[in-house]
Design an enzyme around this catalytic site. Sequence first.
Site, short mmCIF file in Angstrom:
data_model
loop_
_atom_site.label_atom_id
_atom_site.label_comp_id
_atom_site.label_asym_id
_atom_site.label_seq_id
_atom_site.Cartn_x
_atom_site.Cartn_y
_atom_site.Cartn_z
N HIS A 144 1.59 4.87 -2.75
CA HIS A 144 0.93 5.54 -3.65
C HIS A 144 2.10 6.34 -4.60
CE1 HIS A 144 -3.55 5.39 -2.59
NE2 HIS A 144 -2.58 5.35 -1.39
N HIS A 194 0.89 -1.24 0.06
CA HIS A 194 -0.10 -0.06 -0.05
C HIS A 194 0.85 1.35 -0.10
CE1 HIS A 194 -3.48 2.48 2.35
NE2 HIS A 194 -3.00 3.10 1.40
N ASP A 196 1.98 6.98 1.87
CA ASP A 196 2.77 7.99 1.22
C ASP A 196 3.97 8.37 1.79
OD1 ASP A 196 0.38 8.80 -0.63
OD2 ASP A 196 -0.52 8.78 1.37
N HIS A 228 -9.63 1.50 -0.84
CA HIS A 228 -9.54 2.40 0.52
C HIS A 228 -11.18 2.61 1.21
CE1 HIS A 228 -5.78 3.30 -1.09
NE2 HIS A 228 -5.41 4.20 -0.12
N GLU A 237 -10.90 4.17 6.71
CA GLU A 237 -9.80 5.12 7.06
C GLU A 237 -10.69 6.40 7.71
OE1 GLU A 237 -7.93 7.01 3.76
OE2 GLU A 237 -6.14 7.42 4.98
N1 HPA Z 1 -6.36 7.49 1.47
C1 HPA Z 1 -7.21 7.95 0.35
N2 HPA Z 1 -6.66 8.47 -0.68
C2 HPA Z 1 -5.32 8.32 -0.70
C3 HPA Z 1 -4.43 8.21 0.22
C4 HPA Z 1 -5.08 7.57 1.43
O1 HPA Z 1 -4.57 7.18 2.35
N3 HPA Z 1 -3.26 8.28 -0.10
C5 HPA Z 1 -3.29 8.70 -1.32
N4 HPA Z 1 -4.40 9.11 -1.70
ZN ZN Z 2 -3.47 4.95 0.58
#
Ligand code: HPA
Ligand code: ZN
Length: 337
Positions: free
Chosen positions: A21, A19, A280, A199, A202
């Site tokens: 990006h 995971h 990230d 996703h 979160e």
């Molecule tokens: N959540 C949603 N979108 C995203 C994330 C995340 O953690 N990281 C990069 N884009």
């Molecule tokens: Zn993510």
Amino acid sequence: MAAEDLLRAVRLRPKAELHLHLEGAVRPATLVRLARRAGSPLFPDVASVRARRRFEGLAGFLSLYRDVCRLLREPADFGLLARDLTARLRSERIVYAEVYVSPAIVERLGLEWGAVRDAVESAFAAHERGGAGRIRVLLDAVRHFGPDAAHRVLDLHARHPWPRAVGFGLGGDELSLPARDFASVYRRLAQLGLAPVVHAGEAGGPGSVAEALRWLKPRRIAHGVAAAADRGLVRTLARAGVALDVCLTSNEATGTWPLATHPVLDLLRSGVTVTLATDDPGLFGTTLSGEYRKLSRLGATRGELAAVLRAGFRAGFAPSRHHPPATSASAAARTRS
Ligand code: HPA
Ligand code: ZN
């Protein structure tokens, strides 16, 4: 083995990460260069990047993400990001990675997907030729761009398949649209040979995870930690073997899940498959080994750390034949000698 020895072993051991990006892997120095070239006052120096590592919720983080993406002006910029990312994989001994690459963002920027894909592919292929490990891609749509944009991501892939792509996911603002709106998108995945991920859990609650499970049938969930509040849902995740790709530093930085009350250990001990990832790393200023350190500080045992390390390989969609998962933390220790 003392905790410090164990964590040193984790640092040196071959790891998998499922995971992260592409845009979020940008090194602060690269971001400063991109901003300077764009004539943007946003990131005058590395300290200004580091100063923006705390966010007002997921929305605050996504606003920074948008700022970063707006600095990407040509396909070669995505090649720069990809090289930042592969350098990070090498320095962290991550031998298998699944990376979110977003044609939806490329479309928003008005860039040509084929040229961006070629620039990224070239960097990833060079990394693999160097023998440091393998990379697979998760094509990413952005939830708040809506289902039509997500369908266009799949149209691009159907017209010109990217062999490196093994899955499809949905990032962006979890609170913007319900998962069911994307059911018709996810129904196309099997035919395209793409594994479903999403996703959820979160910024949203357990209902968002349940909704995603019901309508999108993901094999893994990015974050997913909100599920912990619903015992029935936790049992479902455990029974179905749906892995959660958990990012502790990311959750802390966005304020969605402070470390002190993070449910990751509860999920693990309830039999849910958990992998650890950085999400990230360039924007949150973290490393994969740093994530393991945090899990250890939360009280994870040696066996639990080893299980998470193994899960990184096992839950991958195309795990490496050359780096089979070690069977225990003691195997991790052996890699030191
Ligand atoms: N959540 C949603 N979108 C995203 C994330 C995340 O953690 N990281 C990069 N884009
Ligand atoms: Zn993510």
